[in-house]
Design an enzyme around this catalytic site. Structure first.
Site, PDB file in Angstrom:
ATOM      1  N   LEU A  57      42.693  48.400  56.673  1.00 53.86           N
ATOM      2  CA  LEU A  57      42.415  48.629  55.258  1.00 53.86           C
ATOM      3  C   LEU A  57      40.943  48.443  54.912  1.00 53.86           C
ATOM      4  O   LEU A  57      40.549  48.667  53.769  1.00 53.86           O
ATOM      5  CB  LEU A  57      43.259  47.669  54.401  1.00 53.86           C
ATOM      6  CG  LEU A  57      44.756  47.591  54.743  1.00 53.86           C
ATOM      7  CD1 LEU A  57      45.456  46.579  53.851  1.00 53.86           C
ATOM      8  CD2 LEU A  57      45.422  48.962  54.618  1.00 53.86           C
TER       9      LEU A  57
ATOM     10  N   TYR B 221      30.686  59.462  50.548  1.00 49.09           N
ATOM     11  CA  TYR B 221      31.889  58.647  50.709  1.00 49.09           C
ATOM     12  C   TYR B 221      33.006  59.469  51.341  1.00 49.09           C
ATOM     13  O   TYR B 221      33.652  59.037  52.311  1.00 49.09           O
ATOM     14  CB  TYR B 221      32.336  58.099  49.350  1.00 49.09           C
ATOM     15  CG  TYR B 221      33.649  57.358  49.395  1.00 49.09           C
ATOM     16  CD1 TYR B 221      33.812  56.232  50.198  1.00 49.09           C
ATOM     17  CD2 TYR B 221      34.737  57.784  48.624  1.00 49.09           C
ATOM     18  CE1 TYR B 221      35.020  55.543  50.237  1.00 49.09           C
ATOM     19  CE2 TYR B 221      35.944  57.105  48.649  1.00 49.09           C
ATOM     20  CZ  TYR B 221      36.079  55.990  49.458  1.00 49.09           C
ATOM     21  OH  TYR B 221      37.281  55.313  49.493  1.00 49.09           O
TER      22      TYR B 221
ATOM     23  N   ASN C 279      43.615  56.928  42.979  1.00 48.65           N
ATOM     24  CA  ASN C 279      43.219  55.689  42.313  1.00 48.65           C
ATOM     25  C   ASN C 279      44.384  54.708  42.338  1.00 48.65           C
ATOM     26  O   ASN C 279      45.439  54.972  41.744  1.00 48.65           O
ATOM     27  CB  ASN C 279      42.816  55.972  40.858  1.00 48.65           C
ATOM     28  CG  ASN C 279      41.581  56.840  40.753  1.00 48.65           C
ATOM     29  OD1 ASN C 279      40.472  56.368  40.882  1.00 48.65           O
ATOM     30  ND2 ASN C 279      41.792  58.138  40.549  1.00 48.65           N
TER      31      ASN C 279
ATOM     32  N   GLY D 243      69.326  19.606   5.789  1.00 52.80           N
ATOM     33  CA  GLY D 243      69.890  19.817   4.469  1.00 52.80           C
ATOM     34  C   GLY D 243      69.534  21.129   3.821  1.00 52.80           C
ATOM     35  O   GLY D 243      70.085  21.479   2.771  1.00 52.80           O
ATOM     36  N   VAL D 244      68.639  21.903   4.425  1.00 52.73           N
ATOM     37  CA  VAL D 244      68.163  23.152   3.832  1.00 52.73           C
ATOM     38  C   VAL D 244      69.139  24.292   4.126  1.00 52.73           C
ATOM     39  O   VAL D 244      69.655  24.419   5.242  1.00 52.73           O
ATOM     40  CB  VAL D 244      66.749  23.495   4.354  1.00 52.73           C
ATOM     41  CG1 VAL D 244      66.390  24.948   4.041  1.00 52.73           C
ATOM     42  CG2 VAL D 244      65.722  22.551   3.756  1.00 52.73           C
TER      43      VAL D 244
END
Length: 369
Positions: free
Chosen positions: A53, A103, A132, A282-283
């Site tokens: 690689l 390249y 890519n 309590g709500v």
């Protein structure tokens, strides 16, 4: 099996070595640019398979293309011949090998060298002309436009889109790894003289930029990207890998009052929204009903009582819920409903609703249970 990986510290090399180890393969000879050149001969003598690689694609000087791509491959092949071994070789070339540039020419020369070695020795050689490649651990501002966009956008840096209509051919690192493991097993995907990654994607440069920008925006608009689209899913995973280490978290807007808080977590155009509701002891919250809007309540902490009454009935239906036993309670249409904190600690409820809140058409009508 002893596996030699050249370019072990590169993008593909790092991912491949991690996946080989995931598969229980630990006899890996890792060779990279900063390795002692003398150790390569030992690795070649002992290896049973080669993933070649290593390569150069952004050198400071043009002559480094041939040095890194052709001459190093020649060195590797000469060592293989010297050892009188013919292990299979997987090597990564580039679609640039079809073009007449420094390249591309160096990659084509590398390919010719490997194929010549195959003809001389009968070794199995698998050459991949990659487009890519994107994914975690890729290098921004180097050879991956995806990595560059992800890195810059995550940091509020400018990106350059000179031709938004330009088409990119992409493949994802995990798909590359899957194919390389196929090659390791002797069954690569072959087309003509070359091996290929079966899963490929095409996207315009402008669309790619806009998509990655939407990933950043999702933290403020609470959206979830389209995970049904494989490319979007893979790009989003890649974007997250480029977040600055001090920005993994982000704040949500908490709507606070003396009853507790209500905080939206996720909004989607076709799967509704998710919120976290905190009620003080309590709500009571709710006492409303809906025509079409429906919800799911999941108490994750505390003790609550979810109460229902059908609009044309007097009977009250009650479900006692607790964080000690997680249960989802569906909130049907046509029932006024409420949730009461009947415990001594805060009641924390995850609430899903099938549609995002629309102030023009809230579909919410006050009526006590």
């Amino acid at each position: 099996m002893n596996i030699l990986v050249t370019g072990a510290k590169g993008f593909i090399g790092k991912n491949l070595i991690a996946e080989l180890k995931n598969c229980g393969i630990n006899q890996i000879f890792e060779y990279s640019r900063d390795s002692d050149p003398k150790i390569l001969e030992t690795y070649v003598e002992e290896c049973d398979f080669v993933f070649h690689l290593a390569g150069v694609n952004r050198p400071q000087h043009e002559h480094e293309f041939m040095e890194g791509n052709y001459e190093f491959t020649l060195q590797l092949i000469e060592l293989l011949k010297k050892s009188h071994k013919t292990p299979p070789i997987v090597t990564t070339s580039s679609i640039q090998a079809e073009l007449d540039n420094p390249y591309g020419n160096s990659k084509k020369a590398m390919e010719d060298l490997v194929f010549q070695y195959q003809e001389e020795t009968g070794a199995n050689v698998y050459v991949y002309r990659l487009p890519n490649v994107f994914g975690k651990w890729s290098k921004p501002n180097y050879n991956s436009v995806v990595a560059t966009f992800c890195y810059n956008i995550a940091r509020d840096l400018d990106i350059q889109v000179h031709n938004p209509d330009a088409e990119l051919n992409l493949c994802y690192i995990d798909d590359v790894l899957e194919e390389m493991l196929q090659a390791l097993g002797g069954v690569p995907t072959v087309q003509g003289n070359y091996c290929v990654i079966p899963t490929m994607y095409t996207i315009q440069l402008g669309a790619l930029a806009n998509l990655i920008i939407s990933f950043k925006d999702s933290r403020t608009n609470l959206s979830i990207v389209n995970m049904d689209d494989p490319l979007t899913k893979k790009l989003y995973s890649t974007y997250l890998s480029f977040l600055p280490v001090d920005q993994f978290s982000y704040d949500l807007k908490m709507n606070l009052d003396n009853r507790g808080s209500f905080t939206e977590f996720i909004r989607t155009p076709n799967r509704g929204q998710v919120s976290v509701n905190v009620s003080k002891p309590g709500v009571t919250k709710g006492n409303h009903w809906h025509h079409t809007k429906n919800e799911k309540f999941l108490v994750v902490s505390g003790e609550g009582l979810i109460r229902f009454r059908k609009l044309d009935a007097d009977d009250i239906i009650e479900y006692r819920v607790s964080g000690e036993k997680l249960q989802v309670v569906d909130i049907p249409t046509g029932y006024t409903h409420s949730i009461v904190n009947v415990g001594e600690t805060d009641l924390v409820t995850v609430m899903w609703v099938n549609e995002c809140f629309d102030p023009v058409k809230p579909d919410t009508y006050y009526l006590e249970v």
